[in-house]
Design a protein around this motif. Structure first.
Motif, PDB file in Angstrom:
ATOM      1  N   LEU A   1      -4.600  83.295  10.538  1.00 15.77           N
ATOM      2  CA  LEU A   1      -3.787  84.239  10.204  1.00 15.77           C
ATOM      3  C   LEU A   1      -2.710  84.481  11.345  1.00 15.77           C
ATOM      4  O   LEU A   1      -3.167  84.690  12.406  1.00 15.77           O
ATOM      5  N   ALA A   2      -1.699  84.335  10.824  1.00 13.54           N
ATOM      6  CA  ALA A   2      -0.502  84.811  12.003  1.00 13.54           C
ATOM      7  C   ALA A   2      -0.212  86.234  12.165  1.00 13.54           C
ATOM      8  O   ALA A   2      -0.401  87.059  10.845  1.00 13.54           O
ATOM      9  N   ALA A   3       0.260  86.858  13.071  1.00 10.64           N
ATOM     10  CA  ALA A   3       0.177  88.357  13.310  1.00 10.64           C
ATOM     11  C   ALA A   3       1.232  88.949  12.257  1.00 10.64           C
ATOM     12  O   ALA A   3       0.878  90.044  11.690  1.00 10.64           O
ATOM     13  N   GLY A   4       2.249  88.522  12.012  1.00 11.77           N
ATOM     14  CA  GLY A   4       3.216  88.647  11.148  1.00 11.77           C
ATOM     15  C   GLY A   4       3.056  88.924   9.623  1.00 11.77           C
ATOM     16  O   GLY A   4       3.121  89.983   8.992  1.00 11.77           O
ATOM     17  N   THR A   5       2.128  87.908   9.387  1.00 17.57           N
ATOM     18  CA  THR A   5       1.647  87.857   7.919  1.00 17.57           C
ATOM     19  C   THR A   5       0.617  89.013   7.642  1.00 17.57           C
ATOM     20  O   THR A   5       0.382  89.667   6.640  1.00 17.57           O
TER      21      THR A   5
END
Lengths: 104, 162
Positions: free
Chosen positions: A42-46
């Motif tokens: 998971l990317a932080a923005g998502t």
């Protein structure tokens, strides 16, 4: 009106699973990666967007924290657990049907 | 730049500061935030990204710059199609508003210039401004088309994948 029978996204399902024990943002990212054997990253923005949506739906809640803290923690709620359990049932049905058709 | 051994360390209006360092030490990402970085929501978001191991370098208006050491693995701000589409939608809205503004100013200046009597057209200010604004509008329109094309590709992909 939102349809509660719709499939959850993979990210949301894993976030709910990871929050059966309280975690902060980076902890969720690490737990999801570990749960999926490194496949889901998971990317932080998502993650930030997904957490906002889950908070709005009441599927998770933020634990009390100090204003300056970067480590705001979250945990799953009873309605979040119901959503995760429903998704598990749906996934079991997918696997059962897939096995009966593909593997005979 | 990072792969060439120049590491971005801070951002300001028309000012990018680099320091020498090992090639490829950092991966940088730029995001158009929903709210200005100085707003409460903007600060909350930046704190969250920092908490996830990235470093906030600064901003130009709503454009925020982040970096993270590559030794900590790949660095992306978005990992699913929906969040990428939301980001492209924000960029598209910004470009569209600037495009309309440039177009209007360009057309207004050219109209002013050509409405002057022929012998008074020796003053080229309006002509120059009009041409400059229309050129910028054209450039922004090209960027807008590229963003739209990317969005269409992602929407098609979402039919098959999450």
């Amino acid at each position: 009106m939102p349809n509660e029978n719709l499939a959850l996204t993979e990210a949301v399902y894993y976030i709910l699973l990871s929050l059966y024990t309280p975690l902060h943002g980076y902890g969720i990212m690490q737990k999801v990666e570990a749960l999926s054997g490194g496949r889901v990253r998971l990317a932080a923005g998502t993650l930030y967007g997904a957490l906002g949506t889950l908070l709005e739906k009441g599927w998770i809640r933020a634990l009390p924290f100090e204003e300056d803290s970067r480590k705001k923690e979250y945990e799953i709620t009873a309605s979040g657990k119901t959503a995760a359990e429903n998704e598990l049932k749906r996934l079991e049905e997918l696997v059962k049907n897939g096995e009966s058709v593909i593997r005979g | 730049m990072s792969s060439a051994g120049l590491q971005l360390v801070s951002i300001g209006l028309c000012r990018y500061t680099f320091e020498e360092g090992p090639p490829g030490e950092y991966a940088c990402r730029i995001e158009l935030l929903e709210k200005h970085p100085s707003s409460t929501e903007g600060r909350q978001y930046i704190r969250f990204i920092e908490g996830a191991g990235a470093e906030y370098l600064g901003n130009i208006f709503r454009w925020a710059y982040f970096r993270r050491k590559t030794e900590n693995g790949g660095f992306d701000l978005f990992s699913d199609i929906d969040s990428r589409l939301r980001h492209l939608k924000r960029i598209s809205a910004l470009l569209l508003s600037v495009f309309i503004m440039e177009l209007c100013i360009g057309v207004y200046n050219l109209t002013l210039y050509f409405s002057l009597e022929y012998y008074r057209r020796g003053f080229y200010g309006n002509l120059f401004s009009g041409m400059l604004c229309l050129s910028l509008a054209l450039l922004i329109f090209y960027g807008l088309l590229k963003v739209r094309k990317k969005s269409v590709i992602l929407r098609k992909e979402r039919i098959l994948h999450e």
